[in-house]
Design a protein around this motif. Structure first.
Motif, short mmCIF file in Angstrom:
data_model
loop_
_atom_site.label_atom_id
_atom_site.label_comp_id
_atom_site.label_asym_id
_atom_site.label_seq_id
_atom_site.Cartn_x
_atom_site.Cartn_y
_atom_site.Cartn_z
N LYS A 90 73.28 9.06 27.35
CA LYS A 90 72.90 9.97 26.28
C LYS A 90 74.06 10.91 25.92
N GLU A 91 74.80 11.32 26.91
CA GLU A 91 75.95 12.20 26.66
C GLU A 91 77.01 11.47 25.84
N LEU A 92 77.27 10.21 26.15
CA LEU A 92 78.24 9.43 25.38
C LEU A 92 77.76 9.21 23.95
N HIS A 93 76.47 8.99 23.77
CA HIS A 93 75.93 8.78 22.42
C HIS A 93 76.07 10.04 21.56
N ARG A 94 76.01 11.19 22.18
CA ARG A 94 76.12 12.43 21.42
C ARG A 94 77.55 12.70 20.96
N ALA A 96 80.45 11.47 18.99
CA ALA A 96 80.76 10.47 17.96
C ALA A 96 82.17 9.92 18.07
N SER A 97 83.02 10.53 18.88
CA SER A 97 84.40 10.05 19.00
C SER A 97 84.49 8.77 19.84
N TYR A 98 83.41 8.43 20.55
CA TYR A 98 83.39 7.19 21.32
C TYR A 98 82.82 6.07 20.45
N PRO A 99 83.62 5.04 20.12
CA PRO A 99 83.12 3.95 19.26
C PRO A 99 82.31 2.92 20.04
N CYS A 100 81.31 3.39 20.79
CA CYS A 100 80.49 2.49 21.60
C CYS A 100 79.08 3.03 21.68
N GLU A 101 78.15 2.16 21.99
CA GLU A 101 76.76 2.55 22.17
C GLU A 101 76.09 1.58 23.12
N VAL A 102 75.08 2.07 23.83
CA VAL A 102 74.29 1.22 24.71
C VAL A 102 73.15 0.63 23.90
N ILE A 103 73.12 -0.68 23.77
CA ILE A 103 72.04 -1.37 23.05
C ILE A 103 70.76 -1.35 23.87
N GLY A 104 70.90 -1.50 25.18
CA GLY A 104 69.74 -1.47 26.05
C GLY A 104 70.14 -1.40 27.51
N SER A 105 69.28 -0.79 28.29
CA SER A 105 69.44 -0.77 29.75
C SER A 105 68.10 -1.16 30.36
N TRP A 106 68.15 -2.08 31.31
CA TRP A 106 66.92 -2.64 31.86
C TRP A 106 66.98 -2.72 33.39
#
Length: 274
Positions: A90-94, A96-106
């Motif tokens: 969640k911290e990384l998603h907040r 915007a300078s990181y060009p990455c996102e978690v699609i899912g964690s299971w």
């Protein structure tokens, strides 16, 4: 017992070698004439001779790169691991300078137990991945997270993936859902044939919006394909899969793709944790 187990291993090896032989035989016949009867069977046909497989099979309109992580967690640490991973993601998603996102964690329900699976998307391909790694290596909070996480893990591995051009783009969906990751080991050199058949087969698996994403490895273990599916529950999964067999053409596509691969492992049902 030892002799029986040895014979069983030999039989499995022979079965795979037969598949290799059959697959290469089929390739030989298919390439003798570009206008032959076998080539006319394929929709979305690509030619393996003109470009790298990754360029022929991946999406041209995007430059996304994916990374899948498999973390085997100490059973007593799973709850703490999930909580800590969720906070960091969640911290990384907040930011915007990181060009990455978690699609899912299971977390796995069935199959290999006490395993967490994470699927990341890097918008911008390899440069985006390099930029993320550079920034994370300077992020003291993330480095502290990794150090703490290492105490909770038994082992870990990852792969870099591209998405098949004919599969759905992975996107957020309303839930709750269960997810199934099916992983296939392909016979080397048959990725194009696999793609040709699945370009037709995927249309049979769209009615219930169950197709999440289809990927193939670029770095890590090669000739590996991952299919990710979503269902409302186990009963919905059974009904959806049974319905596909009632559609003319699905059985033929399953038959042909089985010549080029074997189901390496089915992680089974995953429950989303973020």
């Amino acid at each position: 017992m030892a002799t029986t187990r040895y014979l069983h291993i030999l039989n499995r090896q022979q079965h795979f070698l037969n598949k290799v032989h059959s697959a290469w035989l089929a390739r030989g016949f298919a390439t003798k004439s570009d206008e032959g009867w076998l080539s006319s069977m394929f929709a979305h046909k690509v030619d393996a001779r003109k470009d790298a497989h990754s360029n022929l099979l991946s999406k041209k309109e995007t430059s996304n790169l994916y990374k899948i992580q498999f973390h085997n967690v100490k059973p007593e640490c799973m709850e703490a691991y999930n909580k800590m991973s969720d906070e960091v993601q969640k911290e990384l998603h907040r930011d915007a300078s990181y060009p990455c996102e978690v699609i899912g964690s299971w977390n796995n329900w069935y199959g290999e137990q006490d395993q967490a699976v994470h699927l990341w998307r890097y918008s911008g391909g390899y440069p985006a991945l390099t930029e993320c790694l550079r920034k994370l290596n300077r992020n003291t909070a993330y480095l502290a997270f990794r150090k703490e996480r290492s105490k909770m893990l038994i082992s870990r591995r990852n792969q870099l993936l591209l998405e098949f051009s004919f599969w759905n783009e992975p996107a957020s969906r309303s839930g709750p859902n269960i997810y199934e990751l099916r992983t296939y080991q392909l016979v080397p050199g048959t990725m194009i044939e696999w793609g040709n058949h699945w370009a037709r087969a995927i249309k049979y698996r769209q009615e219930n919006n169950e197709a999440v994403g289809g990927f193939f490895t670029q770095i890590g273990e090669l000739y590996v394909v991952h299919h990710l599916w979503a269902y409302k529950d186990l009963q919905s999964r059974e009904e959806t899969r049974n319905a596909a067999w009632l559609k003319e053409g699905w059985d033929a596509n399953v038959h042909y793709t089985s010549e080029y691969s074997f189901l390496k492992f089915n992680i089974g049902v995953l429950i989303i944790t973020v």
